[in-house]
Design a protein around this motif. Structure first.
Motif, short mmCIF file in Angstrom:
data_model
loop_
_atom_site.label_atom_id
_atom_site.label_comp_id
_atom_site.label_asym_id
_atom_site.label_seq_id
_atom_site.Cartn_x
_atom_site.Cartn_y
_atom_site.Cartn_z
N SER A 2 0.83 -1.20 0.00
CA SER A 2 0.00 0.00 0.00
C SER A 2 0.87 1.25 0.00
CB SER A 2 -0.91 0.02 1.24
OG SER A 2 -1.66 1.22 1.29
N PHE A 3 0.57 2.17 -0.93
CA PHE A 3 1.25 3.47 -1.00
C PHE A 3 0.16 4.53 -0.95
CE2 PHE A 3 5.54 5.04 -2.46
CZ PHE A 3 5.31 6.37 -2.15
N SER A 4 0.20 5.37 0.09
CA SER A 4 -0.93 6.27 0.31
C SER A 4 -0.81 7.62 -0.38
CB SER A 4 -1.16 6.47 1.81
OG SER A 4 -1.60 5.28 2.40
N ASN A 5 0.26 8.37 -0.14
CA ASN A 5 0.32 9.74 -0.66
C ASN A 5 1.70 10.03 -1.23
OD1 ASN A 5 -2.35 10.67 0.31
ND2 ASN A 5 -1.45 10.34 2.33
N TYR A 6 1.73 10.39 -2.51
CA TYR A 6 2.98 10.75 -3.18
C TYR A 6 2.83 12.14 -3.75
CZ TYR A 6 6.99 10.54 -6.39
OH TYR A 6 8.17 10.80 -7.05
N ARG A 7 3.67 13.06 -3.24
CA ARG A 7 3.68 14.46 -3.69
C ARG A 7 2.28 15.10 -3.67
NH1 ARG A 7 3.20 18.24 -7.43
NH2 ARG A 7 4.91 19.68 -7.80
N VAL A 8 1.54 14.81 -2.61
CA VAL A 8 0.21 15.39 -2.45
C VAL A 8 0.33 16.78 -1.84
CG1 VAL A 8 -2.00 15.16 -1.25
CG2 VAL A 8 -0.91 13.17 -2.28
N GLN A 9 -0.38 17.73 -2.39
CA GLN A 9 -0.41 19.11 -1.92
C GLN A 9 0.98 19.74 -1.87
OE1 GLN A 9 -2.56 18.86 1.82
NE2 GLN A 9 -4.52 19.01 0.79
N ALA A 10 1.79 19.38 -2.82
CA ALA A 10 3.09 20.04 -2.95
C ALA A 10 2.92 21.36 -3.67
CB ALA A 10 4.07 19.14 -3.69
N ASN A 11 3.87 22.24 -3.48
CA ASN A 11 3.73 23.60 -3.98
C ASN A 11 4.79 23.93 -5.01
OD1 ASN A 11 2.89 26.35 -4.09
ND2 ASN A 11 4.59 26.87 -2.75
N VAL A 12 4.41 24.63 -6.06
CA VAL A 12 5.30 25.25 -7.03
C VAL A 12 6.07 24.21 -7.86
CG1 VAL A 12 7.10 26.96 -7.43
CG2 VAL A 12 5.58 27.22 -5.49
N VAL A 13 5.53 23.94 -9.00
CA VAL A 13 6.16 23.07 -10.01
C VAL A 13 6.92 21.91 -9.41
CG1 VAL A 13 6.20 24.80 -11.81
CG2 VAL A 13 8.09 24.71 -10.23
N GLY A 14 8.19 21.75 -9.75
CA GLY A 14 8.94 20.57 -9.33
C GLY A 14 8.83 19.48 -10.37
N ASP A 15 9.77 18.56 -10.35
CA ASP A 15 9.80 17.46 -11.31
C ASP A 15 9.76 16.14 -10.56
OD1 ASP A 15 10.12 19.10 -13.65
OD2 ASP A 15 12.15 19.49 -12.95
N ASP A 16 8.90 15.24 -11.03
CA ASP A 16 8.73 13.95 -10.38
C ASP A 16 8.85 12.83 -11.39
OD1 ASP A 16 7.95 14.93 -7.72
OD2 ASP A 16 6.22 15.71 -8.79
N CYS A 17 9.47 11.78 -10.95
CA CYS A 17 9.57 10.59 -11.78
C CYS A 17 9.33 9.38 -10.89
CB CYS A 17 10.94 10.50 -12.46
SG CYS A 17 11.11 9.06 -13.52
N PHE A 18 8.25 8.64 -11.16
CA PHE A 18 7.94 7.43 -10.41
C PHE A 18 8.01 6.27 -11.39
CE2 PHE A 18 6.15 4.32 -7.79
CZ PHE A 18 5.90 4.80 -6.52
N GLN A 19 8.98 5.41 -11.19
CA GLN A 19 9.18 4.31 -12.13
C GLN A 19 8.99 2.98 -11.42
OE1 GLN A 19 12.87 4.59 -14.27
NE2 GLN A 19 12.61 6.75 -14.72
N SER A 20 8.05 2.23 -11.93
CA SER A 20 7.90 0.84 -11.52
C SER A 20 7.25 0.67 -10.16
CB SER A 20 9.26 0.13 -11.54
OG SER A 20 9.10 -1.24 -11.33
N TYR A 21 5.94 0.44 -10.17
CA TYR A 21 5.17 0.13 -8.96
C TYR A 21 4.54 -1.24 -9.15
CZ TYR A 21 1.72 0.49 -5.21
OH TYR A 21 0.96 0.26 -4.08
N ALA A 22 4.89 -2.18 -8.28
CA ALA A 22 4.35 -3.54 -8.32
C ALA A 22 4.55 -4.19 -9.68
CB ALA A 22 2.87 -3.52 -7.94
N LYS A 23 5.69 -3.97 -10.24
CA LYS A 23 6.01 -4.55 -11.54
C LYS A 23 6.39 -6.02 -11.39
CE LYS A 23 8.93 -3.62 -15.58
NZ LYS A 23 9.99 -2.70 -16.12
N SER A 24 5.85 -6.85 -12.29
CA SER A 24 6.19 -8.28 -12.32
C SER A 24 5.89 -8.98 -10.99
CB SER A 24 7.68 -8.47 -12.68
OG SER A 24 7.96 -7.91 -13.93
N THR A 25 4.84 -8.55 -10.32
CA THR A 25 4.44 -9.23 -9.10
C THR A 25 3.79 -10.58 -9.43
OG1 THR A 25 2.38 -7.97 -9.13
CG2 THR A 25 4.15 -7.15 -7.74
N LYS A 26 3.81 -11.48 -8.44
CA LYS A 26 3.30 -12.81 -8.67
C LYS A 26 1.89 -12.95 -8.11
CE LYS A 26 7.39 -13.65 -10.25
NZ LYS A 26 7.64 -13.69 -11.72
N GLU A 27 1.29 -14.09 -8.36
CA GLU A 27 -0.10 -14.34 -7.99
C GLU A 27 -0.32 -14.16 -6.50
OE1 GLU A 27 -3.43 -17.88 -8.52
OE2 GLU A 27 -1.47 -18.02 -9.48
#
Length: 631
Positions: A309-334
């Motif tokens: 579980s991931f709840s809050n990423y860059r929520v209510q941040a101020n003034v532009v900024g650069d974000d890169c989120f790569q790979s969430y739950a990639k190749s997970t198993k059954e």
């Protein structure tokens, strides 16, 4: 001819040294530097007398920033700077000149084999092994490297490695420090069972450079929690490499990373990756940050079963900024259950890239995503189309709403106010006006002019001050140089100065020689309500121009000074609202023409209205200053 010049230089140096010693003896020794005419403070005082044409008292707060170098040291280090060999005596130079430099970490090979209850550890050195292969028991480490003032460097290499059924508690690491370099290599790697608790890492730090390599990697049946990492920090750079990687049956909880931080760059890689049957939660990453630069690589990639579980990423941040989120739950198993709530829910636009959400996931899984809301420049790639619940994807930032409490986060109460508030008897919030820069001194101009100062010569400058590649100091030096080198705005005159005489020369070139320099007397009352007492307008309260000078981060004291047209400058007694006793003497500047300001400027979020429609005032913070024509 060359030999004759060398002999002449040596003769002058010896003569200067002899005169300095003689003068010191005449004035009672080394405790009378203020009376010694060869000190930098005495030189600046004479420079002031030659260039300032009024009888105002000399500003002690400005003279105190003059270089503490003796005449002999100035001559010696000037010669080293001229021959590009200053780095050979850098540690001595930084110490006696009161600069911000990187010091070497001393090794410490202590090994601790019994349960310890450390209360306080503050040496700037290498703590190599703590609690390695510990069976059961409890270790509590309360305070490590806290309340440093300037650039401590600490390296904590191994904490509770290969322990079994062991309880680890780390309460405070690097909190309330100023410009720190901290490296925490391994915490609880390869443990079996037990619990780990890390409460506060670099909270309220100023210009931190933090590296956390691994936390509870390759654990078995262990639960661990990380409460706060780099909370309320000012600027700096942080890197968290892996958390709970390759673990089995682990419970990982990470509560807050970078919340309320200002202008911070951060990187987080490998959270719970390749775990088996985990129960992982990550609550807040970069929430309420100002101008965040964030990169998150690999959350729960390759896990088998369990819950993520991931709840809050860059929520209510101020003034532009650069974000890169790569790979969430990639190749997970059954059997893996994955949920992501709230990515980039903010009123301000940013440049966002989200790549690889549940991509390549196998088998029967439950994957949910609730709330992705950023501007139209965002990119969402490689999103698994089957077996995934996606609640909302907002490509327009206008869909987000921001409450009044968030505006207060962006603009601290009292930081910006209207001119009408500067009336006797008014109670006003006083912002945090403390100087959060590391303490440094100016350099003598004889040394300053021999040092490189341009972004094109950054490699040469890094060699002088032994700044490592891609470090936070390199980034901040480049930012300072960039600000100094940018073209002035319309009607602006600007210059960066690294000596007191350069600042005096610039201010008088803009305003003339009948000038004064002002700053708020102290920091009393910050964070509280204060009552405005007697108010006086500089230059008769007329609209005028000033020269304002603000600190920049650099090894030596560096100010960015610029002309500010169409302002009113006030000084005001500040009183305790209850006792009415005077606690401070503030200096405030009111910008009367805001036409050229951005509509997204925090002043209009805090005060309402827009560019050119209102004036905006603020206090002069500690160690900043403004120059005006004298009354």
């Amino acid at each position: 001819m060359k030999k004759r010049e060398e002999m002449s230089t040596l003769f002058l140096f010896n003569l200067l040294l002899t005169l300095t010693v003689s003068i010191n003896v005449a004035y009672g020794g080394g405790n009378s530097q203020d009376q010694n005419p060869f000190t930098q403070k005495a030189y600046v005082s004479r420079y002031w007398d030659r260039h300032i044409r009024n009888t105002f008292p000399k500003p002690s707060f400005l003279l105190s920033k003059a270089s503490p170098l003796t005449a002999a040291d100035t001559a010696s280090f000037t010669n080293l700077a001229a021959t590009n060999t200053l780095s050979t005596r850098l540690q001595e130079f930084c110490s006696v000149a009161h600069l911000l430099c990187f010091l070497e970490v001393l090794p410490n090979l202590q090994k601790h084999t019994k349960d310890k209850n450390f209360q306080f550890y503050q040496d700037a050195q290498n703590f190599t092994k703590y609690g390695t292969s510990r069976p059961s028991g409890t270790d509590s480490f309360k305070n490590y490297a806290t309340t440093f003032f300037s650039r401590p460097m600490n390296n904590f290499r191994r904490y509770s490695r290969r322990s079994a059924g062991h309880l680890d508690r780390f309460h405070n690491y690097g909190n309330d420090t100023n410009d720190i370099y901290e490296n925490f290599n391994t915490y609880g790697t390869s443990p079996a069972g037990g619990t780990g608790e890390f409460k506060h890492y670099a909270t309220r730090a100023n210009f931190p450079e933090l590296q956390f390599t691994s936390y509870s990697d390759s654990s078995g049946g262990r639960t661990q929690s990380f409460s706060s990492y780099s909370e309320d920090d000012n600027s700096g750079w942080q890197n968290f490499t892996s958390y709970g990687k390759n673990s089995a049956g682990a419970g990982n909880e990470f509560s807050s990373y970078g919340t309320n931080a200002n202008v911070a760059a951060s990187s987080f890689a490998n959270y719970g990756s390749k775990g088996t049957g985990p129960n992982d939660t990550f609550t807040n990453y970069g929430v309420l940050m100002n101008v965040p630069e964030e990169t998150f690589h690999s959350y729960a990639d390759g896990t088998v079963g369990g819950s993520e579980s991931f709840s809050n990423y860059r929520v209510q941040a101020n003034v532009v900024g650069d974000d890169c989120f790569q790979s969430y739950a990639k190749s997970t198993k059954e059997g893996t259950q994955v949920n992501f709530n709230n990515y980039g829910i903010s009123a301000n636009p940013s440049s966002d890239t989200f790549q690889g959400y549940a991509e390549g996931a196998e088998g029967d899984q439950k994957v949910g995503f609730t709330g992705y809301g950023v501007n139209t420049n965002s990119k969402f790639k490689d999103y698994a189309k089957e077996g995934v619940s996606f609640a909302s994807y907002n490509t327009s930032s206008s869909s987000s709403t921001v409450g009044g409490s968030l505006v207060e986060r962006w603009v601290e109460p009292g930081k910006l106010f209207r001119e009408s508030m500067l009336k006797e008897g008014t109670v006003i919030a006083m912002p945090d006006i403390r100087d959060k820069m590391p303490q440094r001194s100016f350099l003598p101009r004889s040394i300053l002019v021999k040092l490189p100062f341009s972004s094109s010569k950054i490699e040469e400058l890094k060699r002088v001050f032994k700044v490592s590649d891609n470090s936070s100091m390199e980034k901040m030096m480049m930012e300072s140089l960039g600000e100094c080198e940018r073209a002035p705005s319309v009607g602006e005159i600007k210059r960066c100065v690294g000596s007191v005489d350069d600042m005096i020369y610039f201010a008088t070139s803009v305003l003339g020689h009948n000038v004064g320099v002002w700053t708020t007397k102290n920091v009393n009352g910050f964070g509280k309500n204060v009552m405005v007492g007697r108010v006086k307008g500089m230059n008769g309260g007329k609209v005028t121009k000033s020269v304002s000078c603000h600190q920049s981060l650099f090894p030596y004291l560096l100010y960015y000074c610029h002309s500010v047209p169409k302002v009113r400058v006030y000084e005001a007694d500040l009183l305790d609202p209850e006792s009415k006793a005077k606690i401070n003497h503030g200096v405030a500047i009111c910008h009367m023409d805001t036409t050229a300001w951005s509509p997204t400027h925090g002043a209009f979020a805090a005060l309402g209205s827009g560019p050119g429609r209102i004036e905006v005032c603020h206090w002069i913070f500690e160690n900043d200053m403004t120059w005006t024509v004298a009354d």
